[in-house]
Design an enzyme around this catalytic site. Structure first.
Site, PDB file in Angstrom:
ATOM      1  N   LYS A 150      36.193  27.415  17.091  1.00 22.58           N
ATOM      2  CA  LYS A 150      37.944  28.357  16.496  1.00 22.58           C
ATOM      3  C   LYS A 150      36.949  29.795  16.624  1.00 22.58           C
ATOM      4  O   LYS A 150      38.175  30.481  16.349  1.00 22.58           O
ATOM      5  CB  LYS A 150      37.649  27.880  15.049  1.00 22.58           C
ATOM      6  CG  LYS A 150      38.229  26.781  14.393  1.00 22.58           C
ATOM      7  CD  LYS A 150      38.759  26.648  13.094  1.00 22.58           C
ATOM      8  CE  LYS A 150      39.576  24.608  13.063  1.00 22.58           C
ATOM      9  NZ  LYS A 150      39.440  25.052  11.701  1.00 22.58           N
ATOM     10  N   LYS A 162      42.420  17.508  22.319  1.00 22.55           N
ATOM     11  CA  LYS A 162      42.413  16.932  21.476  1.00 22.55           C
ATOM     12  C   LYS A 162      43.759  16.999  21.288  1.00 22.55           C
ATOM     13  O   LYS A 162      44.224  19.036  21.258  1.00 22.55           O
ATOM     14  CB  LYS A 162      41.519  17.223  21.165  1.00 22.55           C
ATOM     15  CG  LYS A 162      42.130  16.482  18.888  1.00 22.55           C
ATOM     16  CD  LYS A 162      40.746  17.234  18.334  1.00 22.55           C
ATOM     17  CE  LYS A 162      41.026  18.825  17.585  1.00 22.55           C
ATOM     18  NZ  LYS A 162      40.450  18.532  16.313  1.00 22.55           N
ATOM     19  N   LYS A 206      47.124  20.913  15.748  1.00 22.13           N
ATOM     20  CA  LYS A 206      48.535  21.794  15.453  1.00 22.13           C
ATOM     21  C   LYS A 206      48.133  23.129  15.959  1.00 22.13           C
ATOM     22  O   LYS A 206      49.692  23.747  16.173  1.00 22.13           O
ATOM     23  CB  LYS A 206      48.396  21.791  14.277  1.00 22.13           C
ATOM     24  CG  LYS A 206      47.144  22.001  12.994  1.00 22.13           C
ATOM     25  CD  LYS A 206      47.549  21.543  11.651  1.00 22.13           C
ATOM     26  CE  LYS A 206      45.500  21.087  10.985  1.00 22.13           C
ATOM     27  NZ  LYS A 206      46.468  20.407  10.128  1.00 22.13           N
TER      28      LYS A 206
HETATM   29  P1  TYM Z   1      42.752  18.579   8.820  1.00 19.31           P
HETATM   30  O1  TYM Z   1      43.796  18.588   8.713  1.00 19.31           O
HETATM   31  O2  TYM Z   1      42.068  19.202  10.384  1.00 19.31           O
HETATM   32  O3  TYM Z   1      42.693  17.080   9.606  1.00 19.31           O
HETATM   33  C1  TYM Z   1      43.310  16.013   9.015  1.00 19.31           C
HETATM   34  C2  TYM Z   1      42.664  14.943   9.641  1.00 19.31           C
HETATM   35  O4  TYM Z   1      43.083  14.372  10.767  1.00 19.31           O
HETATM   36  C3  TYM Z   1      42.729  13.946  11.699  1.00 19.31           C
HETATM   37  N1  TYM Z   1      42.800  14.302  13.143  1.00 19.31           N
HETATM   38  C4  TYM Z   1      42.802  13.560  14.039  1.00 19.31           C
HETATM   39  N2  TYM Z   1      42.273  12.639  14.089  1.00 19.31           N
HETATM   40  C5  TYM Z   1      42.859  11.779  15.931  1.00 19.31           C
HETATM   41  N3  TYM Z   1      42.638  12.353  16.375  1.00 19.31           N
HETATM   42  C6  TYM Z   1      43.254  14.041  16.626  1.00 19.31           C
HETATM   43  N4  TYM Z   1      43.906  14.583  17.739  1.00 19.31           N
HETATM   44  C7  TYM Z   1      43.319  14.105  15.153  1.00 19.31           C
HETATM   45  N5  TYM Z   1      43.790  15.594  14.661  1.00 19.31           N
HETATM   46  C8  TYM Z   1      43.091  15.728  12.935  1.00 19.31           C
HETATM   47  C9  TYM Z   1      41.434  14.456  10.966  1.00 19.31           C
HETATM   48  O5  TYM Z   1      40.037  13.728  11.711  1.00 19.31           O
HETATM   49  C10 TYM Z   1      41.270  14.361   9.990  1.00 19.31           C
HETATM   50  O6  TYM Z   1      40.529  13.195   9.405  1.00 19.31           O
HETATM   51  N6  TYM Z   1      37.884  19.395   7.383  1.00 19.31           N
HETATM   52  C11 TYM Z   1      39.005  18.765   7.460  1.00 19.31           C
HETATM   53  C12 TYM Z   1      40.109  18.636   5.756  1.00 19.31           C
HETATM   54  C13 TYM Z   1      38.928  18.389   4.336  1.00 19.31           C
HETATM   55  C14 TYM Z   1      38.415  17.360   4.537  1.00 19.31           C
HETATM   56  C15 TYM Z   1      37.515  17.017   3.383  1.00 19.31           C
HETATM   57  C16 TYM Z   1      38.238  15.492   5.223  1.00 19.31           C
HETATM   58  C17 TYM Z   1      39.001  18.680   3.235  1.00 19.31           C
HETATM   59  N7  TYM Z   1      37.925  18.020   2.785  1.00 19.31           N
HETATM   60  C18 TYM Z   1      36.999  15.819   2.969  1.00 19.31           C
HETATM   61  C19 TYM Z   1      37.375  14.669   5.243  1.00 19.31           C
HETATM   62  C20 TYM Z   1      36.697  14.694   3.713  1.00 19.31           C
HETATM   63  C21 TYM Z   1      40.627  19.366   8.119  1.00 19.31           C
HETATM   64  O7  TYM Z   1      40.587  20.268   8.265  1.00 19.31           O
HETATM   65  O8  TYM Z   1      41.316  18.209   8.608  1.00 19.31           O
END
Ligand code: TYM
Length: 332
Positions: free
Chosen positions: A112, A195, A198
């Site tokens: 990022k 991947k 968004k």
């Molecule tokens: P975030 O908001 O980017 O994504 C949310 C969830 O979606 C999954 N994900 C994917 N899985 C498969 N293929 C993809 N292309 C794909 N894109 C996103 C992510 O792996 C995630 O599970 N830091 C985290 C949010 C967070 C969190 C936490 C998660 C904050 N605190 C505590 C677990 C526990 C995040 O930005 O996810």
């Protein structure tokens, strides 16, 4: 019941099919066997610039999507991170036991910050995995169901839990990531080696959960495949077909090998049509329910606040233990 915790950022109007398969679909299926806590992580979202009104709306819309996709607020705790101050408080304390180099090795931060230049990245973006560790550790979490891009962050949470326990005495449960095998990473339909994200440059490779059914069908029919005709799972030679196989496998709940056998001797046309149908059949009703629930924002906020109260009680008890262990004054 063992505790699970996971979260998603409210940083877009709709979840995409990667978020659904990597996170939400797993969560939904785990609610009976686990004490589940699902968070809407708005404090994570503000590590990059957000429009205030758009952020608050996206937070509520994300809650609505959780419910529409089958998260049941009567069985699972579902709340907004910023309503429970212990998350930010524990993150600060954990910052003190996290190495600068250790945080600098997080690949998501490196990606990022490289994209926009290191000077454009905030300190919040840098320390974001520490806040994520706080989220997880506050609730004695055993399993963290996520997509594969979050694995390194969950490993940091493990390391911090172990380090804290050995320095200050047993305080935290050491969590483990829970990641599906083939569907842990869903790829962009137009660039099937990248991947699905968004922040992708174009919309045509992303299936949004709230896309209209006709739009979903069109995006899947136009997915990049290859010049061959065999429906076979091979990430190296056939990334596009493999991605669609992973998607169909997740939606039908059958192994990829079964699908390969089913499509043997049939062309891509049939296959893509079936993938489109499977996704539309699942997302169509979720979209309808989302639109219905959105009509009553006060009810959504009531559900979230009730849940936040339970989260707050659990988190405050853990924070009090942490203050005691570290030598801080008692939290009020
Ligand atoms: P975030 O908001 O980017 O994504 C949310 C969830 O979606 C999954 N994900 C994917 N899985 C498969 N293929 C993809 N292309 C794909 N894109 C996103 C992510 O792996 C995630 O599970 N830091 C985290 C949010 C967070 C969190 C936490 C998660 C904050 N605190 C505590 C677990 C526990 C995040 O930005 O996810």
């Amino acid at each position: 019941k063992p505790r699970i915790f996971s979260g998603i950022q409210p940083s877009a109007d709709s979840l995409h099919i990667g978020n659904y398969i990597g996170a939400l679909q797993q969560w939904e299926s785990m609610q009976d066997d686990y004490d589940a806590i699902f968070c809407i992580v708005d404090l994570h979202a503000i590590t990059v610039p957000q429009d205030p009104k758009a952020l608050r709306d996206a937070t509520r819309t994300l809650a609505v999507q959780y419910i529409a996709a089958g998260i049941d607020p009567a069985r699972s705790t579902m709340f907004v991170q910023s309503q429970v101050p212990a998350h930010a408080q524990l993150a600060w304390i954990l910052n003190g036991i996290t190495g600068f180099g250790e945080a600098g090795r997080m690949t998501q931060f490196k990606d990022k910050s490289a994209r926009n230049g290191a000077d454009a990245a905030s300190v919040g973006l840098f320390t974001y995995p520490v806040l994520m560790a706080a989220d997880i550790l506050l609730y004695d979490t055993e399993l963290v169901p996520v997509g594969d891009d979050q694995k390194q962050h969950v490993e940091l949470a493990r390391d911090l839990a172990q380090r804290f326990n050995s320095r200050f005495g047993e305080t935290f449960v050491v969590p483990k990531p829970q990641i599906q095998k083939e569907t842990a990473r869903i790829y962009d339909l137009q660039i099937p080696t990248a991947k699905m994200s968004k922040s992708a440059a174009t919309d045509s490779g992303i299936v949004w959960m709230l896309d209209e059914p006709a739009v979903i069908a069109k995006k899947i029919r136009s997915a990049v495949t290859d010049t061959g005709r065999e429906v076979r799972f091979d990430r190296g030679e056939k990334p596009g077909v493999s991605n669609l196989l992973a998607i169909l496998s997740a939606f039908r709940g059958v192994p990829i090998a079964t699908l390969e056998a089913e499509y043997e001797g049939r062309g891509y046309g049939d296959f893509k049509r079936d993938v489109a149908d499977a996704v539309v059949d699942a997302f169509g009703p979720i979209r309808e329910r989302t639109l219905e629930l959105q009509a009553d924002p006060a009810e959504v906020d009531r559900i979230l606040t009730t849940s936040a109260q339970r989260a707050h009680d659990l988190a405050s008890a853990k924070l009090a233990q942490v203050h005691e262990a570290v030598g801080l004054y008692p939290s009020l």
